[in-house]
Write a protein that holds these residues in place. Structure first.
Motif, PDB file in Angstrom:
ATOM      1  N   ILE A  74      -1.690  12.080  98.748  1.00  0.00           N
ATOM      2  CA  ILE A  74      -2.392  12.762  99.462  1.00  0.00           C
ATOM      3  C   ILE A  74      -2.632  14.365  98.767  1.00  0.00           C
ATOM      4  O   ILE A  74      -1.835  14.733  97.975  1.00  0.00           O
ATOM      5  CB  ILE A  74      -1.253  13.017 100.685  1.00  0.00           C
ATOM      6  N   LYS A  75      -3.622  14.907  99.107  1.00  0.00           N
ATOM      7  CA  LYS A  75      -4.210  16.010  98.506  1.00  0.00           C
ATOM      8  C   LYS A  75      -3.530  17.522  99.055  1.00  0.00           C
ATOM      9  O   LYS A  75      -2.776  18.275  98.449  1.00  0.00           O
ATOM     10  CB  LYS A  75      -5.716  16.322  98.712  1.00  0.00           C
ATOM     11  N   GLY A  76      -3.411  17.439 100.571  1.00  0.00           N
ATOM     12  CA  GLY A  76      -3.043  18.423 101.225  1.00  0.00           C
ATOM     13  C   GLY A  76      -2.357  18.379 102.819  1.00  0.00           C
ATOM     14  O   GLY A  76      -3.037  17.170 103.382  1.00  0.00           O
ATOM     15  N   PHE A  77      -1.654  18.897 103.275  1.00  0.00           N
ATOM     16  CA  PHE A  77      -1.268  18.833 104.526  1.00  0.00           C
ATOM     17  C   PHE A  77      -1.698  19.985 105.199  1.00  0.00           C
ATOM     18  O   PHE A  77      -1.221  21.023 105.151  1.00  0.00           O
ATOM     19  CB  PHE A  77       0.417  18.805 104.684  1.00  0.00           C
ATOM     20  N   GLY A  78      -2.738  19.715 105.854  1.00  0.00           N
ATOM     21  CA  GLY A  78      -3.406  20.775 106.610  1.00  0.00           C
ATOM     22  C   GLY A  78      -2.593  21.091 107.693  1.00  0.00           C
ATOM     23  O   GLY A  78      -1.981  19.941 108.309  1.00  0.00           O
ATOM     24  N   VAL A  79      -2.250  22.128 108.083  1.00  0.00           N
ATOM     25  CA  VAL A  79      -1.439  22.454 109.082  1.00  0.00           C
ATOM     26  C   VAL A  79      -2.161  22.420 110.698  1.00  0.00           C
ATOM     27  O   VAL A  79      -3.004  23.089 110.778  1.00  0.00           O
ATOM     28  CB  VAL A  79      -0.908  24.106 109.145  1.00  0.00           C
ATOM     29  N   VAL A  80      -1.882  21.366 111.265  1.00  0.00           N
ATOM     30  CA  VAL A  80      -2.600  20.986 112.501  1.00  0.00           C
ATOM     31  C   VAL A  80      -2.377  21.790 113.730  1.00  0.00           C
ATOM     32  O   VAL A  80      -1.013  21.709 113.826  1.00  0.00           O
ATOM     33  CB  VAL A  80      -2.646  19.354 112.681  1.00  0.00           C
ATOM     34  N   ASP A  81      -3.124  22.064 114.341  1.00  0.00           N
ATOM     35  CA  ASP A  81      -3.125  22.778 115.598  1.00  0.00           C
ATOM     36  C   ASP A  81      -1.803  23.539 115.990  1.00  0.00           C
ATOM     37  O   ASP A  81      -0.888  23.324 116.846  1.00  0.00           O
ATOM     38  CB  ASP A  81      -3.070  21.608 116.936  1.00  0.00           C
TER      39      ASP A  81
END
Ligand SMILES: Nc1nc2c(ncn2[C@@H]2O[C@H](COP(=O)(O)OP(=O)(O)OP(=O)(O)O)[C@@H](O)[C@H]2O)c(=O)[nH]1
Ligand SMILES: [Mg+2]
Ligand SMILES: [Zn+2]
Length: 316
Positions: free
Chosen positions: A238-245
């Motif tokens: 995985i490239k990155g964990f976008g912080v969601v909502d």
């Protein structure tokens, strides 16, 4: 019939029943779950109801219901649509594999992962892999990072999927649970699964010396039953964990060491930025909070994306 999704490759899902039979299933209708706009309606780990396709061979099925999820973990796609993708659901814990180099894992990535795990209330453990390859300086870096994260309350283990160091420890942590392995491509997720359960013999890959990053050997998430009452989900790098909502005010609550100090900030809606009498900034100045953690926090607040590496999930 009811079963659990072990693998998904686009339009087909491998579903395993309690009796241990597996069926290849498709989905019927729309599965829009409340509040989640995800690119995949059904994820590995989901419990589903399905009917056998009597018209064909009774070997394939059609999923017509998905059971409520206890939890799930998502990533944000790197393309402009910023859609979320559910990596896996109904998991007890996530192990993040970290390598200092070959490939490098930055603290900003670790911290985004931990924020995601906190937000979704999933236990997170850090595994520092490839300790067999590290020189003294790099080992010191591992020790430093392990110290930082242990102080916050995260379990950290230095391991080598290659030599077997501390693999027993990981196995005992996995016993009786559903665990997921995640981390950048090339950190050794599949190698670790193989070290734990050699009979699985998953495909692993040499990492490219030219780019010093992984090659995306694993291309979809898959769950495996292990021989010691444990399940493991191997996932693509995985490239990155976008912080969601997440609201700006919420982010600090997912940094446990910030959250613990929040009540001592002068303002109860303190963002720990420029506010006076901020307990978090005070702790930072007294070296009670790691500078790298604070940096990650500010980055998330400012909505800065990590941008390096391609992400195999987006090739789907
Ligand atoms: N020296 C050493 N090499 C390791 C260790 N763990 C994994 N590797 C090597 O690292 C490379 C990448 O391992 P993989 O298991 O394919 O990595 P992955 O995380 O599954 O990568 P993706 O499937 O692309 O996400 C392989 O060449 C492994 O042999 C370790 O503990 N020590
Ligand atoms: Mg892999
Ligand atoms: Zn504050």
């Amino acid at each position: 019939m009811t079963g659990r999704v072990y693998k998904s490759t686009g339009s087909w899902y491998t579903v395993k029943t309690e009796l241990g039979q597996t069926y290849e299933c498709r989905i019927k209708g729309k599965f829009r779950l409340k509040g989640i706009k995800s690119t995949n309606p059904i994820a590995v780990g989901d419990f589903v109801d399905f009917e056998l396709d009597t018209k064909s061979d009774n070997e394939t099925g059609v999923i017509n219901k998905i059971h409520d999820r206890d939890n799930y973990i998502v990533r944000k796609s790197v393309n402009l649509s910023k859609q979320t993708h559910i990596i896996a659901s109904n998991i007890d814990q996530v192990f993040l594999l970290v390598t200092i180099d070959n490939p490098p894992t930055f603290t900003s990535f670790i911290d985004r992962f931990l924020v995601t795990a906190e937000a979704y209330d999933i236990k997170a453990v850090l595994l520092f892999n490839k300790v067999d390859t590290y020189d003294q300086d790099t080992l010191n870096e591992v020790r430093y990072l392990a110290h930082v994260y242990r102080q916050i309350g995260y379990e950290c283990v230095g391991i080598s999927a290659k030599t077997g160091k501390n693999i027993d420890k990981v196995k005992s942590m996995m016993s009786g649970k559903v665990s997921m392995f995640t981390g950048h491509s090339g950190v050794g997720k599949s190698t670790l699964v193989n070290a734990i359960e050699p009979s699985l013999d998953l495909k692993t890959k040499e990492i490219s010396m030219q780019h010093m990053q992984g090659q995306h050997t694993t291309t979809f998430a898959e769950m495996f039953d292990l021989s010691f009452d444990a399940k493991i989900i191997d996932t693509p790098g995985i490239k990155g964990f976008g912080v969601v909502d997440m609201e700006r005010e919420e982010v600090g609550d997912y940094f446990p060491e910030f959250f613990a100090l929040k009540q001592d900030c002068k303002f109860n809606n303190c963002l720990h930025l420029e506010e006076p009498k901020c307990a978090v900034k005070n702790a930072l100045e007294n070296d009670e909070i790691a500078a790298s953690r604070y940096r990650s926090y500010v980055q998330i607040l400012e909505g800065e994306e990590e941008h390096y590496r391609t992400d195999n999930w987006d090739k789907e």
